[in-house]
Design a protein around this motif. Structure first.
Motif, PDB file in Angstrom:
ATOM      1  N   ASP A  32       6.422 -24.593  20.757  1.00 26.79           N
ATOM      2  CA  ASP A  32       6.740 -23.198  21.091  1.00 26.79           C
ATOM      3  C   ASP A  32       7.676 -22.562  20.073  1.00 26.79           C
ATOM      4  O   ASP A  32       7.519 -21.390  19.727  1.00 26.79           O
ATOM      5  CB  ASP A  32       7.347 -23.110  22.493  1.00 26.79           C
ATOM      6  CG  ASP A  32       6.312 -23.332  23.590  1.00 26.79           C
ATOM      7  OD1 ASP A  32       5.099 -23.146  23.327  1.00 26.79           O
ATOM      8  OD2 ASP A  32       6.717 -23.692  24.712  1.00 26.79           O
ATOM      9  N   LYS A  33       8.655 -23.315  19.581  1.00 25.70           N
ATOM     10  CA  LYS A  33       9.578 -22.786  18.568  1.00 25.70           C
ATOM     11  C   LYS A  33       8.826 -22.479  17.271  1.00 25.70           C
ATOM     12  O   LYS A  33       9.096 -21.474  16.611  1.00 25.70           O
ATOM     13  CB  LYS A  33      10.712 -23.767  18.303  1.00 25.70           C
ATOM     14  CG  LYS A  33      11.737 -23.839  19.405  1.00 25.70           C
ATOM     15  CD  LYS A  33      12.846 -24.825  19.054  1.00 25.70           C
ATOM     16  CE  LYS A  33      13.830 -24.950  20.208  1.00 25.70           C
ATOM     17  NZ  LYS A  33      14.846 -25.981  19.946  1.00 25.70           N
ATOM     18  N   ASP A  36       6.664 -19.380  17.804  1.00 23.72           N
ATOM     19  CA  ASP A  36       7.501 -18.185  17.761  1.00 23.72           C
ATOM     20  C   ASP A  36       7.893 -17.841  16.331  1.00 23.72           C
ATOM     21  O   ASP A  36       7.792 -16.688  15.907  1.00 23.72           O
ATOM     22  CB  ASP A  36       8.744 -18.396  18.634  1.00 23.72           C
ATOM     23  CG  ASP A  36       9.593 -17.150  18.730  1.00 23.72           C
ATOM     24  OD1 ASP A  36       9.044 -16.082  19.077  1.00 23.72           O
ATOM     25  OD2 ASP A  36      10.814 -17.246  18.459  1.00 23.72           O
ATOM     26  N   ARG A  37       8.340 -18.843  15.564  1.00 26.26           N
ATOM     27  CA  ARG A  37       8.770 -18.604  14.173  1.00 26.26           C
ATOM     28  C   ARG A  37       7.605 -18.128  13.313  1.00 26.26           C
ATOM     29  O   ARG A  37       7.774 -17.266  12.453  1.00 26.26           O
ATOM     30  CB  ARG A  37       9.372 -19.891  13.598  1.00 26.26           C
ATOM     31  CG  ARG A  37       9.822 -19.813  12.151  1.00 26.26           C
ATOM     32  CD  ARG A  37      10.992 -18.865  11.900  1.00 26.26           C
ATOM     33  NE  ARG A  37      12.159 -19.174  12.677  1.00 26.26           N
ATOM     34  CZ  ARG A  37      13.176 -19.924  12.290  1.00 26.26           C
ATOM     35  NH1 ARG A  37      13.179 -20.461  11.085  1.00 26.26           N
ATOM     36  NH2 ARG A  37      14.187 -20.137  13.088  1.00 26.26           N
ATOM     37  N   GLY A  39       5.037 -16.493  14.384  1.00 24.37           N
ATOM     38  CA  GLY A  39       4.509 -15.221  14.892  1.00 24.37           C
ATOM     39  C   GLY A  39       3.041 -15.299  15.269  1.00 24.37           C
ATOM     40  O   GLY A  39       2.267 -14.396  14.954  1.00 24.37           O
ATOM     41  N   THR A  41      -0.021 -17.068  18.301  1.00 25.82           N
ATOM     42  CA  THR A  41      -0.220 -17.452  19.694  1.00 25.82           C
ATOM     43  C   THR A  41      -0.426 -18.960  19.789  1.00 25.82           C
ATOM     44  O   THR A  41      -0.730 -19.620  18.788  1.00 25.82           O
ATOM     45  CB  THR A  41      -1.463 -16.752  20.287  1.00 25.82           C
ATOM     46  OG1 THR A  41      -2.621 -17.247  19.598  1.00 25.82           O
ATOM     47  CG2 THR A  41      -1.368 -15.232  20.153  1.00 25.82           C
ATOM     48  N   LYS A  42      -0.305 -19.476  21.012  1.00 27.08           N
ATOM     49  CA  LYS A  42      -0.560 -20.905  21.231  1.00 27.08           C
ATOM     50  C   LYS A  42      -1.990 -21.264  20.867  1.00 27.08           C
ATOM     51  O   LYS A  42      -2.241 -22.321  20.273  1.00 27.08           O
ATOM     52  CB  LYS A  42      -0.293 -21.285  22.691  1.00 27.08           C
ATOM     53  CG  LYS A  42       1.146 -21.457  23.018  1.00 27.08           C
ATOM     54  CD  LYS A  42       1.324 -21.987  24.428  1.00 27.08           C
ATOM     55  CE  LYS A  42       2.809 -22.124  24.703  1.00 27.08           C
ATOM     56  NZ  LYS A  42       3.095 -22.856  25.922  1.00 27.08           N
TER      57      LYS A  42
END
Length: 194
Positions: A32-33, A36-37, A39, A41-42
């Motif tokens: 997840d980190k 996020d970094r 930018g 999606t999963k």
């Protein structure tokens, strides 16, 4: 004026992972980190990397390719003796950069204790490459037992990476340079030392 190409999604993920893994440790950084970094999606993350371990392997393979390319390029352009001097200097330079945490491969091996893991396989392969390369360089420099010299140079490299993280990094490059050439000179026949 040339056009610049934006990094691919895969490269953005690897860039984010490289920064986070090196700064915080591999196990401490969640997917997840990284998502996020980077930018993304999963779904995008898992389309490129099935698991976090797959990403760790790709991160280490990219780092290995960079290190190999740099040393191979030095050897081709300036020869083995000067390449060893510059290698020592570059370890010293890296050790002085803010955020230096030692060797990515040693760090990964510490976090992946299972000898049969894919991560440890990449670490072992890269270390084997270093040993082979150091042996070739020692041989070219007239060392009579290049394998022994290679083992010693590998230990010096590992120690310099740890010293750069734990001790005074400003002294690493010059100390490594002196130690490398002490090994090389000690391994040459008496008449060719110096």
């Amino acid at each position: 004026m040339g056009t610049t190409t934006a990094p691919s999604t895969r490269d953005r993920i690897l860039d984010a992972a490289t920064e986070l893994f090196y700064a915080h440790g591999i196990r401490a950084v969640s997917a997840d980190k990284i998502i996020d970094r980077a930018g993304i999606t999963k779904v995008t993350f898992y389309r490129h990397f099935r698991t976090k371990d797959t990403l760790v392997v790709a991160y280490l393979e990219r780092q290995a390719a960079w290190e190999r390319g740099a040393l191979d390029s030095l050897r081709a352009s300036v020869g083995d003796a000067e390449a060893l001097h510059r290698f020592a200097a570059s370890v010293g330079t890296e050790a002085c950069k803010p955020g230096f945490r030692g060797c990515s491969f040693i760090n990964a091996a510490a976090e992946y204790a299972e000898p049969g893991s894919p991560v440890r396989a990449v670490v072992a392969e890269h270390r084997a490459w270093y040993r082979q390369t150091f042996a070739e360089m020692a041989d070219q420099l007239g060392v009579t037992d290049p394998q022994q010299a290679s083992d010693e140079l590998m230990m010096l490299r590992d120690g310099a990476m740890l010293a750069g993280y734990l001790d005074d990094p400003a002294r690493v490059g010059s100390a490594l340079d002196r130690a490398i050439f002490a090994v090389v000179d000690a391994g040459r026949p008496a008449g060719s030392r110096g």
